[in-house]
Design a protein around this motif. Sequence first.
Motif, PDB file in Angstrom:
ATOM      1  N   VAL A  93      53.949  52.834  39.925  1.00 13.31           N
ATOM      2  CA  VAL A  93      55.144  52.008  39.730  1.00 13.31           C
ATOM      3  C   VAL A  93      55.204  50.992  40.859  1.00 13.31           C
ATOM      4  O   VAL A  93      55.130  51.345  42.037  1.00 13.31           O
ATOM      5  CB  VAL A  93      56.430  52.866  39.725  1.00 13.31           C
ATOM      6  N   ARG A  94      55.342  49.708  40.523  1.00 12.07           N
ATOM      7  CA  ARG A  94      55.465  48.641  41.517  1.00 12.07           C
ATOM      8  C   ARG A  94      56.938  48.340  41.761  1.00 12.07           C
ATOM      9  O   ARG A  94      57.765  48.461  40.862  1.00 12.07           O
ATOM     10  CB  ARG A  94      54.745  47.380  41.042  1.00 12.07           C
ATOM     11  N   THR A  95      57.246  47.918  42.965  1.00  9.83           N
ATOM     12  CA  THR A  95      58.631  47.628  43.334  1.00  9.83           C
ATOM     13  C   THR A  95      59.265  46.626  42.380  1.00  9.83           C
ATOM     14  O   THR A  95      60.415  46.788  41.952  1.00  9.83           O
ATOM     15  CB  THR A  95      58.695  47.073  44.777  1.00  9.83           C
ATOM     16  N   GLU A  96      58.497  45.584  42.016  1.00  5.22           N
ATOM     17  CA  GLU A  96      59.052  44.528  41.169  1.00  5.22           C
ATOM     18  C   GLU A  96      59.278  44.985  39.726  1.00  5.22           C
ATOM     19  O   GLU A  96      59.962  44.308  38.959  1.00  5.22           O
ATOM     20  CB  GLU A  96      58.146  43.289  41.185  1.00  5.22           C
ATOM     21  N   GLU A  97      58.703  46.128  39.346  1.00  3.95           N
ATOM     22  CA  GLU A  97      58.886  46.633  37.981  1.00  3.95           C
ATOM     23  C   GLU A  97      60.221  47.344  37.802  1.00  3.95           C
ATOM     24  O   GLU A  97      60.685  47.519  36.678  1.00  3.95           O
ATOM     25  CB  GLU A  97      57.758  47.605  37.620  1.00  3.95           C
ATOM     26  N   ALA A  98      60.815  47.808  38.891  1.00  2.00           N
ATOM     27  CA  ALA A  98      62.060  48.580  38.808  1.00  2.00           C
ATOM     28  C   ALA A  98      63.196  47.742  38.203  1.00  2.00           C
ATOM     29  O   ALA A  98      63.247  46.532  38.415  1.00  2.00           O
ATOM     30  CB  ALA A  98      62.456  49.056  40.206  1.00  2.00           C
ATOM     31  N   PRO A  99      64.085  48.393  37.436  1.00  2.00           N
ATOM     32  CA  PRO A  99      64.128  49.824  37.162  1.00  2.00           C
ATOM     33  C   PRO A  99      63.140  50.278  36.087  1.00  2.00           C
ATOM     34  O   PRO A  99      62.925  49.590  35.108  1.00  2.00           O
ATOM     35  CB  PRO A  99      65.572  50.037  36.697  1.00  2.00           C
ATOM     36  N   VAL A 100      62.562  51.458  36.333  1.00  2.00           N
ATOM     37  CA  VAL A 100      61.628  52.087  35.399  1.00  2.00           C
ATOM     38  C   VAL A 100      62.021  53.555  35.272  1.00  2.00           C
ATOM     39  O   VAL A 100      62.393  54.184  36.264  1.00  2.00           O
ATOM     40  CB  VAL A 100      60.174  51.989  35.924  1.00  2.00           C
ATOM     41  N   VAL A 101      61.938  54.097  34.061  1.00  2.00           N
ATOM     42  CA  VAL A 101      62.239  55.507  33.838  1.00  2.00           C
ATOM     43  C   VAL A 101      61.001  56.197  33.290  1.00  2.00           C
ATOM     44  O   VAL A 101      60.410  55.745  32.311  1.00  2.00           O
ATOM     45  CB  VAL A 101      63.425  55.687  32.859  1.00  2.00           C
ATOM     46  N   ARG A 102      60.588  57.284  33.949  1.00  2.00           N
ATOM     47  CA  ARG A 102      59.424  58.055  33.522  1.00  2.00           C
ATOM     48  C   ARG A 102      59.794  59.529  33.343  1.00  2.00           C
ATOM     49  O   ARG A 102      60.552  60.081  34.141  1.00  2.00           O
ATOM     50  CB  ARG A 102      58.309  57.990  34.570  1.00  2.00           C
ATOM     51  N   MET A 103      59.233  60.144  32.315  1.00  2.00           N
ATOM     52  CA  MET A 103      59.342  61.588  32.130  1.00  2.00           C
ATOM     53  C   MET A 103      57.990  62.193  32.469  1.00  2.00           C
ATOM     54  O   MET A 103      56.943  61.654  32.102  1.00  2.00           O
ATOM     55  CB  MET A 103      59.705  61.920  30.676  1.00  2.00           C
ATOM     56  N   VAL A 104      58.002  63.327  33.176  1.00  2.00           N
ATOM     57  CA  VAL A 104      56.755  64.014  33.494  1.00  2.00           C
ATOM     58  C   VAL A 104      57.001  65.518  33.437  1.00  2.00           C
ATOM     59  O   VAL A 104      58.070  65.998  33.814  1.00  2.00           O
ATOM     60  CB  VAL A 104      56.215  63.605  34.891  1.00  2.00           C
TER      61      VAL A 104
END
Length: 510
Positions: free
Chosen positions: A315-326
């Motif tokens: 995940v890159r800082t500029e991509e935020a916000p990002v939501v991931r499930m793991v």
Amino acid sequence: MKVYIGLWLSMCVYLSGALVEKDLDPIPEDHDVLMLTKSNFKQALQLHEQLLVHFFAPLSSQSLGSILDFREAASALKEAGSLVRLGKLDVKKEKELAATLNVSTVPSLRLYLSGDKNKAVYCPVLKSSNSILTWLKRREGPSADIIGTITKLEKFIVEDELVVLGLFKDLEEGMVKVFYEVAADIVDLPFGVTESNEVFSKYEISRDTVLLIRKSKPDKHFEMGSGTVKEDLVQFITQHEMELVTEYNGMTASKILNSVVLNHLLLFINKVKEGFKEIYEAFEATAEKLTGKVLFVMVDVSEPRNGRIMEYFRVRTEEAPVVRMVNLSNNVQYQLPSDQFDTHTLLEFCLSYLEGKAKPKLQSEPIPENWDKQPVKELVGMNFEQVAFNHNKNVIILFYAPWSSESRALFPLWEELSKHFSENEDIVVAKIDVTANDVNIHLGERYQSIKLFPAVYAERVVPYSDKKKLKPIIQFMKKEIEQAKKDRAKEEETRKQYLNKQKSAVKEDL
């Protein structure tokens, strides 16, 4: 005569045993930890009434952390004059012994008592040297502090952010025994127990109950019934020991990784940017609906110390916000297929995952059939670099997210662009879904992003930041391609000169 012979044989056995024991080499130590092997394991059991053994694999990152904690605990026990000794066994070197002892998980801890290798006490996951010491101390008893008065209660509930308080009518018999067993194993939390009528009245409780008290206020409660077993109470505490949303940091990392809830939803977000409050509140509201099923974790991308976890999840800082499930059992990742972060969208995503309908986020999608036959080439992770950094082609690429309306709005424009350059064999118009394919370049911004890869030998990337219109994009490309031709000519001249020098050097050697 028979009596004398019997005594003589007994004496021989005794003396031979004593001589063997006398001749045994001392067990080597490493920072006060016994180094156990097949040849000295039995000796260690005989010498030490209580032997806590750490089974580890040297190349395991988890084992490395536990080795350091184990050393600290061993030194503390030795300094305190404890009868408990700590030993370690490398399961990679001592495979036969590990198999004999049925060791299948590393790192793991077992406490051997009275020299009996067949009746080991299996230890819970102990996350620090302090937790090892606390576990050993609680085994000797008592495993919970006795809270006799309101004054002592008030001191106890401020001891930590979260404390566990058992309220029982009888502190000797009945369900309190289950509470003591759990307290002995969950060593990272303070446990208190009371039979005080004042405390029962304060919390308006009348039956045997376990309270989780967070920040000095009652948070969750669990009523103990005649059928309650240890596992029930452990499940309750471990499910609720963290808040609805836990922020990832150095203090919470181990609790997150060791949670009994294996499904983790991570929100990567910048806490200081506009819109944080609304997204966080929606995230928290969703967490309330899925307690015990999904653990909700927030990662602040503006915190430099979170770089490692961001790198792991790509995940890159500029991509935020990002939501991931793991899921921690297989580490397969799933990405929220939306740029909307309201409660409804988040809940729908979680439910689709729990029902097995969500699609995993792959490092690269499979290369599409006939991907290079279309006007706009559809790239994936596996063929991205091969196409983008082809020094004979000028490649313009749209990095998009399929759920982004802004990204989809550019698809017709991309078709126009490919049509415009259809006669130019050295120009490639392409696009790539960066939510499903990892690319090893710095994008610099969120979706959507446009970049030109000029036909030069050096791997050059030129970002486009003007209007998303056909004419300015064409002008941008022509200008950069013209510059690339000049640079390419210089590169070729430099290469030519280098080759000539090499040829001259070879001739001189001959």
